[in-house]
Design a protein around this motif. Structure first.
Motif, PDB file in Angstrom:
ATOM      1  N   TRP A  78       0.844  -1.199   0.000  1.00  0.00           N
ATOM      2  CA  TRP A  78       0.000   0.000   0.000  1.00  0.00           C
ATOM      3  C   TRP A  78       0.879   1.249   0.000  1.00  0.00           C
ATOM      4  O   TRP A  78       1.906   1.282   0.658  1.00  0.00           O
ATOM      5  CB  TRP A  78      -0.822   0.094   1.280  1.00  0.00           C
ATOM      6  CG  TRP A  78      -1.967  -0.839   1.417  1.00  0.00           C
ATOM      7  CD1 TRP A  78      -1.981  -2.032   2.098  1.00  0.00           C
ATOM      8  CD2 TRP A  78      -3.286  -0.670   0.910  1.00  0.00           C
ATOM      9  NE1 TRP A  78      -3.218  -2.598   2.045  1.00  0.00           N
ATOM     10  CE2 TRP A  78      -4.046  -1.787   1.316  1.00  0.00           C
ATOM     11  CE3 TRP A  78      -3.897   0.319   0.143  1.00  0.00           C
ATOM     12  CZ2 TRP A  78      -5.383  -1.935   0.992  1.00  0.00           C
ATOM     13  CZ3 TRP A  78      -5.235   0.171  -0.176  1.00  0.00           C
ATOM     14  CH2 TRP A  78      -5.963  -0.943   0.245  1.00  0.00           C
ATOM     15  N   VAL A  80      -0.773   5.118   0.548  1.00  0.00           N
ATOM     16  CA  VAL A  80      -1.993   5.906   0.594  1.00  0.00           C
ATOM     17  C   VAL A  80      -1.724   7.190   1.369  1.00  0.00           C
ATOM     18  O   VAL A  80      -0.721   7.308   2.077  1.00  0.00           O
ATOM     19  CB  VAL A  80      -3.151   5.101   1.250  1.00  0.00           C
ATOM     20  CG1 VAL A  80      -3.520   3.907   0.387  1.00  0.00           C
ATOM     21  CG2 VAL A  80      -2.790   4.651   2.646  1.00  0.00           C
ATOM     22  N   THR A  91      -8.599  11.424   0.598  1.00  0.00           N
ATOM     23  CA  THR A  91      -7.619  10.349   0.541  1.00  0.00           C
ATOM     24  C   THR A  91      -7.049  10.217  -0.861  1.00  0.00           C
ATOM     25  O   THR A  91      -7.723  10.533  -1.845  1.00  0.00           O
ATOM     26  CB  THR A  91      -8.235   9.010   1.000  1.00  0.00           C
ATOM     27  OG1 THR A  91      -7.211   8.042   1.081  1.00  0.00           O
ATOM     28  CG2 THR A  91      -9.305   8.529   0.057  1.00  0.00           C
ATOM     29  N   CYS A  93      -4.890   7.218  -3.115  1.00  0.00           N
ATOM     30  CA  CYS A  93      -4.374   5.845  -3.191  1.00  0.00           C
ATOM     31  C   CYS A  93      -3.412   5.795  -4.371  1.00  0.00           C
ATOM     32  O   CYS A  93      -3.853   5.851  -5.521  1.00  0.00           O
ATOM     33  CB  CYS A  93      -5.510   4.852  -3.393  1.00  0.00           C
ATOM     34  SG  CYS A  93      -6.462   4.496  -1.918  1.00  0.00           S
ATOM     35  N   LYS A  96      -1.926   0.078  -4.347  1.00  0.00           N
ATOM     36  CA  LYS A  96      -2.713  -0.793  -3.474  1.00  0.00           C
ATOM     37  C   LYS A  96      -2.477  -2.247  -3.872  1.00  0.00           C
ATOM     38  O   LYS A  96      -2.084  -2.535  -5.007  1.00  0.00           O
ATOM     39  CB  LYS A  96      -4.186  -0.424  -3.501  1.00  0.00           C
ATOM     40  CG  LYS A  96      -4.755  -0.250  -4.862  1.00  0.00           C
ATOM     41  CD  LYS A  96      -6.114   0.405  -4.838  1.00  0.00           C
ATOM     42  CE  LYS A  96      -6.444   0.641  -6.293  1.00  0.00           C
ATOM     43  NZ  LYS A  96      -7.491   1.407  -6.618  1.00  0.00           N
ATOM     44  N   TYR A 100      -7.924  -4.838  -5.265  1.00  0.00           N
ATOM     45  CA  TYR A 100      -8.702  -3.708  -4.762  1.00  0.00           C
ATOM     46  C   TYR A 100      -9.033  -2.757  -5.896  1.00  0.00           C
ATOM     47  O   TYR A 100      -8.159  -2.342  -6.647  1.00  0.00           O
ATOM     48  CB  TYR A 100      -7.934  -2.933  -3.680  1.00  0.00           C
ATOM     49  CG  TYR A 100      -7.881  -3.647  -2.361  1.00  0.00           C
ATOM     50  CD1 TYR A 100      -8.925  -3.538  -1.453  1.00  0.00           C
ATOM     51  CD2 TYR A 100      -6.794  -4.443  -2.028  1.00  0.00           C
ATOM     52  CE1 TYR A 100      -8.887  -4.192  -0.233  1.00  0.00           C
ATOM     53  CE2 TYR A 100      -6.737  -5.104  -0.817  1.00  0.00           C
ATOM     54  CZ  TYR A 100      -7.788  -4.979   0.070  1.00  0.00           C
ATOM     55  OH  TYR A 100      -7.745  -5.641   1.271  1.00  0.00           O
ATOM     56  N   CYS A 103     -10.539   3.398  -4.238  1.00  0.00           N
ATOM     57  CA  CYS A 103      -9.685   3.677  -3.076  1.00  0.00           C
ATOM     58  C   CYS A 103     -10.472   3.287  -1.827  1.00  0.00           C
ATOM     59  O   CYS A 103     -11.296   4.063  -1.338  1.00  0.00           O
ATOM     60  CB  CYS A 103      -9.275   5.139  -3.026  1.00  0.00           C
ATOM     61  SG  CYS A 103      -8.070   5.491  -1.721  1.00  0.00           S
ATOM     62  N   VAL A 105      -9.745   3.074   1.250  1.00  0.00           N
ATOM     63  CA  VAL A 105      -9.232   3.586   2.518  1.00  0.00           C
ATOM     64  C   VAL A 105     -10.201   4.635   3.065  1.00  0.00           C
ATOM     65  O   VAL A 105     -10.625   5.539   2.339  1.00  0.00           O
ATOM     66  CB  VAL A 105      -7.823   4.188   2.333  1.00  0.00           C
ATOM     67  CG1 VAL A 105      -7.306   4.814   3.615  1.00  0.00           C
ATOM     68  CG2 VAL A 105      -6.863   3.109   1.822  1.00  0.00           C
ATOM     69  N   ILE A 122      -7.127   1.231   6.857  1.00  0.00           N
ATOM     70  CA  ILE A 122      -6.615   0.629   5.630  1.00  0.00           C
ATOM     71  C   ILE A 122      -6.948  -0.860   5.657  1.00  0.00           C
ATOM     72  O   ILE A 122      -6.423  -1.594   6.497  1.00  0.00           O
ATOM     73  CB  ILE A 122      -5.089   0.859   5.525  1.00  0.00           C
ATOM     74  CG1 ILE A 122      -4.771   2.355   5.662  1.00  0.00           C
ATOM     75  CG2 ILE A 122      -4.560   0.284   4.212  1.00  0.00           C
ATOM     76  CD1 ILE A 122      -3.309   2.668   5.904  1.00  0.00           C
TER      77      ILE A 122
END
Length: 190
Positions: A78, A80, A91, A93, A96, A100, A103, A105, A122
């Motif tokens: 990750w 982020v 946020t 990203c 990742k 995924y 984003c 998170v 996360i």
């Protein structure tokens, strides 16, 4: 995170701790890591968008979830970030783990006086020891001056091999303080 020990400067002088410093906490449960950073910063500045928010006041977190210490990012890493953009916690990203979309998170951020608190949740599957790095970017309104970093591995290049280790334990047990033993001048206690 103190400037005297953790500063990576790009321009200007090293800030004082009263101008720019931070405290970090990490927690976890099955399926998520939680990162909280309290930053002292005399000026809050970030006029960027989520893709480039790292150029202003913000936090970047990188996690090597399986702690395989690769030379660059791989399918379990990750990177982020979180920042306050137009008064709202946002946020970014930038990398990742495989599988995924979007984003995923969750973030929160709040500024009171000279203190900004950033929080991140996360998701992921984490080994019992993960590679971890974090940096806090500094911008007093005239561009990114540098950052505070817990370990190298984000700011000058993406290198999970440089991250520190974070042990994910079920219950925090503080270290046991050793009792102070009086000096008896070499004579045994009777």
């Amino acid at each position: 995170l103190k400037p005297s020990e953790h500063w990576a400067g790009l321009q200007g002088e090293t800030p004082s701790a009263g101008d720019f410093s931070g405290n970090l906490k990490v927690a976890w449960d099955d399926g998520s890591m939680y990162v909280a950073i309290e930053v002292t910063d005399d000026v809050q500045a970030n006029q960027y968008d989520p893709d480039t928010m790292w150029m202003g006041d913000s936090v970047q977190v990188a996690i090597d979830s399986q702690n395989n210490k690769s030379g660059g990012y791989d399918g379990n890493d990750w990177e982020v970030g979180v920042a306050i953009l137009d008064g709202v916690a946002s946020t970014g990203c930038w990398h990742k783990p495989d599988g995924y979309g979007g984003c995923p998170v969750q973030v929160a951020a709040n500024r009171v006086g000279d203190t900004t608190t950033y929080e991140m949740k996360i998701p992921g599957e984490y080994a019992s020891t993960v590679g971890f790095s974090l940096l806090v970017n500094e911008d007093d309104g005239e561009g990114r001056e540098g950052w505070l970093e817990w370990t190298p591995g984000i700011g000058f290049g993406k290198a999970p091999s440089l991250y520190g280790d974070v042990n994910l334990v079920d219950e925090y047990v503080p270290p046991v303080e050793q009792p102070v033993v009086p000096d008896t001048g070499g004579q045994p206690d009777i």
